[in-house]
Scaffold this active site. Sequence first.
Site, PDB file in Angstrom:
ATOM      1  N   CYS A 265       0.811  -1.227   0.000  1.00  0.00           N
ATOM      2  CA  CYS A 265       0.000   0.000   0.000  1.00  0.00           C
ATOM      3  C   CYS A 265       0.849   1.284   0.000  1.00  0.00           C
ATOM      4  CB  CYS A 265      -0.955  -0.001   1.187  1.00  0.00           C
ATOM      5  SG  CYS A 265      -0.243  -0.649   2.699  1.00  0.00           S
TER       6      CYS A 265
ATOM      7  N   HIS B 223      -3.081   6.335   4.445  1.00  0.00           N
ATOM      8  CA  HIS B 223      -1.657   6.410   4.758  1.00  0.00           C
ATOM      9  C   HIS B 223      -1.121   7.771   4.282  1.00  0.00           C
ATOM     10  CE1 HIS B 223      -1.851   2.302   5.766  1.00  0.00           C
ATOM     11  NE2 HIS B 223      -1.071   1.754   4.847  1.00  0.00           N
TER      12      HIS B 223
END
Length: 341
Positions: free
Chosen positions: A133, A246
Amino acid sequence: MNRKLYTVAVVGATGAVGREMMHILQQRKFPVGKLVPIASERSQGTSVKYAGNSYDVVVLNPDAFKGVDIALFSAGGDRSREFAPIAASCGAVVIDNSNAFRMEEDIPLVVPEVNAQMLSSLPGRKIISNPNCSTIQLVVALAPLHRYARIKRVVVSTYQAVSGAGQSAIEELNSQAKAHLEGGKSEKKVFPHNIAFNCIPHIDVFEENGFTREEMKVVRETKKIMDDQSIAVTATAVRVPVFHGHSEAVWIEFESDVDPEKAREILTDAPGVTVVDDPSAERYPMAIDAAGTDPVYVGRIRRDFSIQHGLNMWIVADNLRKGAALNAVQIAEVLVSNNLI
Ligand SMILES: NC(=O)c1ccc[n+]([C@@H]2O[C@H](COP(=O)([O-])OP(=O)(O)OC[C@H]3O[C@@H](n4cnc5c(N)ncnc54)[C@H](OP(=O)(O)O)[C@@H]3O)[C@@H](O)[C@H]2O)c1
């Protein structure tokens, strides 16, 4: 896209990524004829809703892949290592979210905005890896800048949401925060330390070189996706008490000068990127805004005065969407639109 309908298996359908995958397949109107949701014995007897229909969850077993055209795996590396080759031998094309095959030479590691050309033909093993990710959002922003003025070195510090560690990690932050505020007892199962009101500089296991595996994934995968082993990359990966999204502080050293305004222009035109960069109006990318959306957001673009040709920036994306499920579905869309399946 052609008009064929596909039988799509989602392995890990009850998990954080699997649920998002089914959501995105529906949202993007992927041509699903039949859905096969697959999970562990723990989910036996449960069902999932998809496009108004209810599908019984199938316990992972080799027979589950009969008749499957596309298998989206997100049930952990061990399950991928064992069952992805079985799914492929049953005729499915596998798009795998785990780190099981990412660094294998004959397995394409794909972020469509960066290296969709890796999908011009189906790989021999019929397995395509979805990157980590943190790597995905990083390379979506780096690749267009690298094409303009070669990148020599990247330093990245990540601020990673708990959803990156799965459904149980979301529940752990929730219960620890509640316990902390109400004076109750909090439990630690997923993370080695309290994650509520804390930052943990430790994601995945430590390697012999002192880096965590998560940090080394960013290093190795960035070079493979950008097809340039000469880019120096170093990373620190930190888990933060954020549910979704994130964030990354990124320092980039270029071979020649890149003006911040030019970088904004390049990134504004780049596929998959949204520039949010107006500090005077207190506008910059934030996880809370990125959650539930598709773009990779870039802001705080400024000159790094500590080196000759450097830029600093802040990159944010929803880890469950672009960092996992969306990227996997985009790979499937490229395969379908090129009539490769
Ligand atoms: N979360 C992210 O942001 C992210 C990003 C990129 C990649 N990934 C990768 O995606 C994978 C899943 O992550 P997640 O966050 O969705 O985890 P999660 O929420 O914990 O979900 C795990 C899923 O895997 C299934 N599963 C676990 N053990 C199984 C077994 N023995 N047999 C069959 N199914 C099994 C679970 O089924 P049950 O519900 O039945 O237990 C569940 O559906 C991992 O490989 C992870 O590294 C995650």
